[in-house]
Scaffold this motif. Sequence first.
Motif, PDB file in Angstrom:
ATOM      1  N   THR A   1      19.072 -32.474  63.279  1.00  0.00           N
ATOM      2  CA  THR A   1      17.832 -33.788  63.414  1.00  0.00           C
ATOM      3  C   THR A   1      17.510 -33.730  64.365  1.00  0.00           C
ATOM      4  OG1 THR A   1      19.264 -36.144  62.362  1.00  0.00           O
ATOM      5  CG2 THR A   1      17.188 -35.950  62.904  1.00  0.00           C
ATOM      6  N   LEU A   2      15.541 -32.797  63.692  1.00  0.00           N
ATOM      7  CA  LEU A   2      14.674 -33.337  64.268  1.00  0.00           C
ATOM      8  C   LEU A   2      13.851 -34.675  65.311  1.00  0.00           C
ATOM      9  CD1 LEU A   2      12.469 -31.214  66.000  1.00  0.00           C
ATOM     10  CD2 LEU A   2      11.443 -31.397  64.060  1.00  0.00           C
ATOM     11  N   ILE A   3      13.352 -34.613  66.495  1.00  0.00           N
ATOM     12  CA  ILE A   3      13.070 -35.928  66.820  1.00  0.00           C
ATOM     13  C   ILE A   3      12.351 -36.236  67.234  1.00  0.00           C
ATOM     14  CG2 ILE A   3      14.016 -37.679  68.848  1.00  0.00           C
ATOM     15  CD1 ILE A   3      16.973 -37.635  68.195  1.00  0.00           C
ATOM     16  N   ILE A   4      11.065 -36.270  67.677  1.00  0.00           N
ATOM     17  CA  ILE A   4      10.189 -36.259  67.595  1.00  0.00           C
ATOM     18  C   ILE A   4       9.234 -37.585  68.278  1.00  0.00           C
ATOM     19  CG2 ILE A   4       7.498 -35.677  68.062  1.00  0.00           C
ATOM     20  CD1 ILE A   4       8.371 -33.443  65.481  1.00  0.00           C
ATOM     21  N   ASN A   5       8.467 -37.741  69.530  1.00  0.00           N
ATOM     22  CA  ASN A   5       8.073 -38.763  70.148  1.00  0.00           C
ATOM     23  C   ASN A   5       6.133 -38.566  69.680  1.00  0.00           C
ATOM     24  OD1 ASN A   5      10.264 -38.894  72.670  1.00  0.00           O
ATOM     25  ND2 ASN A   5      10.639 -39.726  70.873  1.00  0.00           N
ATOM     26  N   LEU A   6       5.924 -40.075  69.198  1.00  0.00           N
ATOM     27  CA  LEU A   6       4.499 -39.560  68.856  1.00  0.00           C
ATOM     28  C   LEU A   6       3.878 -41.426  69.577  1.00  0.00           C
ATOM     29  CD1 LEU A   6       4.363 -39.661  65.011  1.00  0.00           C
ATOM     30  CD2 LEU A   6       4.144 -37.404  67.181  1.00  0.00           C
ATOM     31  N   PRO A   7       2.216 -41.285  69.609  1.00  0.00           N
ATOM     32  CA  PRO A   7       1.907 -42.343  70.546  1.00  0.00           C
ATOM     33  C   PRO A   7       2.131 -43.331  69.839  1.00  0.00           C
ATOM     34  CG  PRO A   7       0.502 -40.667  70.759  1.00  0.00           C
ATOM     35  CD  PRO A   7       1.391 -39.816  69.810  1.00  0.00           C
ATOM     36  N   GLY A   8       1.734 -44.346  70.127  1.00  0.00           N
ATOM     37  CA  GLY A   8       2.039 -45.775  69.206  1.00  0.00           C
ATOM     38  C   GLY A   8       0.769 -46.517  68.823  1.00  0.00           C
ATOM     39  N   SER A   9      -0.442 -45.905  69.116  1.00  0.00           N
ATOM     40  CA  SER A   9      -1.291 -45.781  68.056  1.00  0.00           C
ATOM     41  C   SER A   9      -1.325 -45.787  66.548  1.00  0.00           C
ATOM     42  CB  SER A   9      -3.416 -45.293  68.688  1.00  0.00           C
ATOM     43  OG  SER A   9      -3.218 -44.555  68.292  1.00  0.00           O
ATOM     44  N   PRO A  10      -1.830 -46.246  65.205  1.00  0.00           N
ATOM     45  CA  PRO A  10      -1.156 -45.526  64.346  1.00  0.00           C
ATOM     46  C   PRO A  10      -2.374 -44.013  64.396  1.00  0.00           C
ATOM     47  CG  PRO A  10      -1.604 -47.695  64.085  1.00  0.00           C
ATOM     48  CD  PRO A  10      -2.668 -47.108  65.177  1.00  0.00           C
TER      49      PRO A  10
END
Length: 165
Positions: free
Chosen positions: A122-131
């Motif tokens: 599984t690839l896990i990516i963190n993204l910012p909280g704003s849409p």
Amino acid sequence: MRAAILTLSDKGSRGERVDESGPALASWLAERGVTTVQTEVIPDDLEQIVAVLSAWADADAADLILTTGGTGVSPRDVTPEATMKVVERLIPGIGELMRLKSLEKTPMASLSRALAGIRGQTLIINLPGSPKGARENLEAVWPVIGHAVEKIRGDESDCGGKFSH
């Protein structure tokens, strides 16, 4: 491709704020033929984030897990630390590319601590909280995601020629 989206928000988990980032990401993915198989909103709590990311990856629930929220410098922003506890291998270039593209729009991108890595298949990516930030960051790295998932899942074909300039 199967995706799961984990939203990190204290207020969202208490029902004090509607999660807009998770649905925005699911919609963006659907437009590209990706099925969102699981979503959840939990607090910015290190152990809870570790537990959910580990459970989803270990159950092979999705090829791609996206987190949204908790990547900044506030005291409760612990998503990168939780992700570090979960992943077996880091992919620094994904976080670097997201910051590079975001810096074209705002100097605040330099405060992002988002990262990416692999647990199992599984690839896990963190993204910012704003849409908006979440979509823009995912869009920045999208050209490599399909290839990354194929490789993580064991594709042994040569990489040469996949991308041309």
